[in-house]
Design an enzyme around this catalytic site. Structure first.
Site, PDB file in Angstrom:
ATOM      1  N   TRP A 355      50.771 -28.688  59.389  1.00 26.38           N
ATOM      2  CA  TRP A 355      50.433 -29.865  58.585  1.00 26.38           C
ATOM      3  C   TRP A 355      50.820 -31.145  59.307  1.00 26.38           C
ATOM      4  O   TRP A 355      50.415 -32.233  58.901  1.00 26.38           O
ATOM      5  CB  TRP A 355      51.101 -29.793  57.216  1.00 26.38           C
ATOM      6  N   GLU A 498      62.170 -26.848  54.208  1.00 31.52           N
ATOM      7  CA  GLU A 498      62.166 -25.423  54.531  1.00 31.52           C
ATOM      8  C   GLU A 498      63.549 -24.778  54.427  1.00 31.52           C
ATOM      9  O   GLU A 498      63.697 -23.591  54.739  1.00 31.52           O
ATOM     10  CB  GLU A 498      61.565 -25.216  55.920  1.00 31.52           C
ATOM     11  N   LYS A 611      66.379 -30.064  54.549  1.00 30.33           N
ATOM     12  CA  LYS A 611      66.077 -30.161  55.973  1.00 30.33           C
ATOM     13  C   LYS A 611      65.407 -31.488  56.288  1.00 30.33           C
ATOM     14  O   LYS A 611      65.675 -32.110  57.318  1.00 30.33           O
ATOM     15  CB  LYS A 611      65.175 -29.003  56.384  1.00 30.33           C
ATOM     16  N   GLN A 612      64.520 -31.928  55.396  1.00 30.04           N
ATOM     17  CA  GLN A 612      63.688 -33.093  55.674  1.00 30.04           C
ATOM     18  C   GLN A 612      63.175 -33.683  54.379  1.00 30.04           C
ATOM     19  O   GLN A 612      63.419 -33.150  53.290  1.00 30.04           O
ATOM     20  CB  GLN A 612      62.493 -32.673  56.540  1.00 30.04           C
TER      21      GLN A 612
END
Length: 780
Positions: A355, A498, A611-612
């Site tokens: 993505w 994730e 994570k993000q």
């Protein structure tokens, strides 16, 4: 060690960066960040002489192959053409011996040229000047040029030089080629023919060497050597003190998967074509070939002409670095190919597309060169075959796009097993290919984004509507009915974060699925009146009459998480219930993933750590659906819990910080994004550069500091430049018109050569103009 100001007050200032000292233990950094390419192929910048720890990679886009049935497909590492083995008076040359002075390895972004020079003193005390040059042609996509100069400074030497084509390469041990055929024509032209083991793609590499001494061309009698998966030419010569030997090596690379007309011919024709192309390159000569390459890059930089007047001159270099790599990794020549998460600079992620392309890279092309954006979306259209197969294999309808994709029709190619679990010692299962499903709505969003910004109706008619309709059908079949709550849910997924696997109702996934179905309904109703013939054609393929009823029913009943009393939207059903830990040591980490030195992924899954950007990405993509105070409350809650262990994260946080008028934080996060590849971390780029982060750097500047957004089909500008920036200028394409934007502390100026009236929204105010517009800056 990299220096970003080694070249000052010259034409290459802010156009180049330099390795000032060779580091045997950190070769991957320069190999990746200084890699060369042209979209057709990518060449990792390993040194000519060989060292333990070096990684030599030559990738040709789209040539995917599987080592065996137990591994996933990947870009095969083709034969190496860059290694040159040098012997000085019978001793192998190496920077590990002797003494080196004046060392300089530089990537010139303006001309896309790699240079390296130094003076080497042998153990016997002889000083020799070396200079290496290398380019991957943007004019002839199949051409690699290498130049070497050797000059003994004090006394003569005996030089032995070996160079050729070395197919003793692998992808971290996986060999993707049959032995192949090797031949040397007329003691001059080398040619290797190999075929991939499973995909049966033919590779033909042809090479030659030319020599000059003190500017006079000489014919040197070679010693020809052919062995298993390797052939080379060995030349021996005597050089007097002050004499300069110059070698030119030209290489042609062709495959049966090329889009050129000759690729469809048989292998024998491809071999002949490659050899003839090499001879034509020989006739033109290295210098002329490089000049043509320079001209192509000059045109690129003219099109993507950015100006940044910043108190930190690194900022413009970082943006140019990002644009450089976006151009060398993108297959502008062939819509059957996508962009790998590491571009063409390393083996990381096996050359697969994620993505990353649609959300982080595509906007650069949408607003800089829309025809390339269309090509990248056509790649996804060709991938409908694999997406439909994946949906069917998982018991769903419509198009379920793979998390990782290679050749568009291959379907899902995500590996199953990954890094070690520090608790069990076993490999961790990679669940993304099974349950990270937001990629499907990300692609639908990208189609919509491109169409809104470009007005490209032909793309929508030929590709776009079909993609949006069939992805909406997937989501309608994916939703699960909760009888007790009378809502549709999306359970057992991974969102953008994730570090949270097997979650229910990830807010990003649910909202984007809802957006996808609503978008399909909108276009279905629009086509009823505007183009019923096209709708009828698509209905015969996709059963839209039935599907549209499902979209409506389920879009109205899908669960969309709402803010709690604090204004916080839960990232998923259980995120806000998870354990809080002190993340201070990990927020200041020098290497991503340090959390996993202390915890397993299962343990991290039970913590409030991300994570993000996850839900914050939602606020960026669908920003006009959420109130500013809601976005700020969630930013303040989630940012301290985000480790930015993904290179995708800094840019999103920087853009949102700009939206909140937090200029200091926005600039700090921008700088951290630029330092993912260019920064001081020696091993951050070993597996290749970070493609999405490079697109994110452009977005920080244009979407963040310039405040450019497409909202409800309108182009908005709301500049919030960093305090250290005095001027920003960049080109922008909007609905077929080119705009030149110039932003200073006091004024926004926009120029266009379009004769039609241009409509924009600046600081929330709708304006229209032709030719030129000047708008006084608003200071908050």
């Amino acid at each position: 060690m990299l220096s970003y100001n080694a070249i000052q007050r010259s034409e290459l200032e802010q156009w180049s960066f330099t390795e000032t000292e060779f580091n045997l233990l950190a070769q991957g950094k320069c190999e990746s960040v200084m890699s060369l390419g042209n979209g057709y192929m990518g060449l990792r910048s390993a040194t000519e002489e060989a060292y333990i720890g070096a990684t030599r990679n030559l990738f040709v886009n789209g040539t995917f192959n599987r080592f065996d049935e137990l591994e996933v497909t990947e870009l095969p590492n083709a034969a190496d053409v860059t290694q040159v083995e040098l012997f000085i008076d019978g001793q192998r040359f190496s920077l590990e011996t002797g003494k080196v002075t004046d060392y300089n390895r530089t990537l010139n972004l303006r001309d896309a040229e790699l240079t390296r020079s130094f003076v080497w003193r042998s153990d016997e005390g002889k000083r020799i000047q070396f200079e290496f040059r290398r380019f991957v042609s943007k004019h002839d996509l199949h051409l690699i040029g290498i130049k070497l100069q050797v000059t003994p400074l004090d006394e003569g030497i005996t030089l032995r030089l070996a160079s050729g084509i070395n197919a003793q390469m692998s992808n971290s041990g996986s060999q993707h080629f049959h032995e192949g055929e090797k031949r040397i024509f007329n003691k001059k032209y080398l040619q290797l023919v190999q075929t991939t083991t499973e995909s049966k793609v033919d590779f033909v590499l042809s090479a030659l060497h030319q020599f000059w001494i003190d500017g006079c061309q000489v014919d040197l009698e070679p010693q020809m050597e052919i062995e298993r998966r390797k052939m080379e030419m060995v030349y021996t010569m005597e050089l007097k003190a002050g004499q300069t030997l110059e070698m030119h090596k030209l290489v042609q690379v062709h495959t049966s998967r090329d889009s050129d007309s000759h690729a469809s011919a048989n292998l024998e024709s491809l071999r002949s074509y490659s050899l003839e192309a090499l001879k034509q390159a020989e006739a033109a000569g290295y210098d002329r070939l490089f000049e043509q390459h320079q001209q192509e890059w000059a045109a690129i930089w003219d099109r993507y002409s950015f100006e940044i007047d910043s108190e930190n001159r690194f900022d413009l270099l970082a943006l140019r670095f990002a644009i450089y790599h976006l151009m060398v990794m993108t297959p502008v020549h062939d819509h059957r190919m996508g962009i790998g998460a590491k571009g063409l600079s390393g083996e990381g992620y096996k050359g697969h597309s994620f993505w990353d392309t649609e959300i982080f890279i595509l906007p650069f092309f949408i607003y800089s060169e829309p025809k390339i954006a269309r090509s990248l979306l056509e790649y996804r259209y060709l991938g409908l075959e694999g997406a439909r197969r994946k949906a069917k294999e998982n018991g769903f309808e419509g198009a379920m796009y793979p998390w990782e994709v290679a050749w568009p029709s291959d379907g899902e190619v995500t590996p199953v097993w990954g890094a070690v679990d520090i608790v069990t010692g076993k490999q961790t299962k990679i669940w993304s290919g099974f349950i990270e499903q937001h990629i499907t709505s990300d692609i639908a969003y990208a189609v919509w984004h491109y169409y809104q910004a470009s007005g490209d109706q032909s793309f929508m008619d030929e590709c776009g509507y079909e993609m949006i309709f069939d992805t909406a059908t997937f989501w309608a079949s994916r939703l699960e009915w909760n009888e007790e709550a009378s809502i549709y849910e999306i359970n057992e997924v991974i969102g953008p974060d994730e570090y949270k696997e097997h979650v229910d109702n990830n807010a990003f996934t649910n909202y984007m699925a809802h957006f996808n179905m609503q978008l399909a309904l909108h276009y279905y109703d629009e086509l009823k009146t505007r183009n019923p013939e096209l709708l009828s054609s698509l209905d015969s393929i996709l059963n839209l009459a039935h599907s549209s009823q499902e979209w409506q029913e389920k879009a109205d009943a899908i669960y969309l998480p709402k803010p709690d009393e604090r204004g916080i939207i839960a990232q998923d059903d259980n995120y806000l219930l998870k354990q809080l830990i002190d993340l201070t040591p990990y927020k200041s980490q020098s290497k991503v993933g340090s959390l996993f030195q202390d915890y397993s992924l299962d343990q991290v899954n039970e913590m409030q750590v991300s994570k993000q950007a996850d839900i914050l990405m939602l606020f960026y993509l669908l920003e006009n659906r959420f109130a500013p105070e809601l976005k700020r409350a969630n930013y303040d809650y989630y940012e301290p819990k985000t480790l930015h262990d993904s290179s995708l994260s800094f840019s999103t946080h920087s853009i949102l910080a700009s939206d909140f008028d937090d200029k200091k934080l926005a600039y700090e996060l921008f700088r951290r994004a630029t330092e993912i590849d260019l920064g001081p971390h020696e091993h951050s780029s070993d597996a290749g550069i970070h493609s999405a982060s490079l697109g994110g750097i452009w977005q920080c500047v244009v979407m963040g500091f310039a405040g450019m957004r497409m909202l409800d089909g309108e182009l908005h500008l709301h500049p919030r430049m960093p305090e250290s920036w005095h001027r920003l200028a960049f080109p922008l394409y909007w609905k077929g018109s080119k705009l030149e934007c110039i932003i200073t502390k006091d004024q926004l100026e926009i120029k266009t050569d379009c004769t039609d009236e241009v409509h924009l929204v600046i600081y929330g105010k709708r304006v229209s103009f032709t030719g030129q517009l000047q708008f006084e800056m608003i200071h908050i």
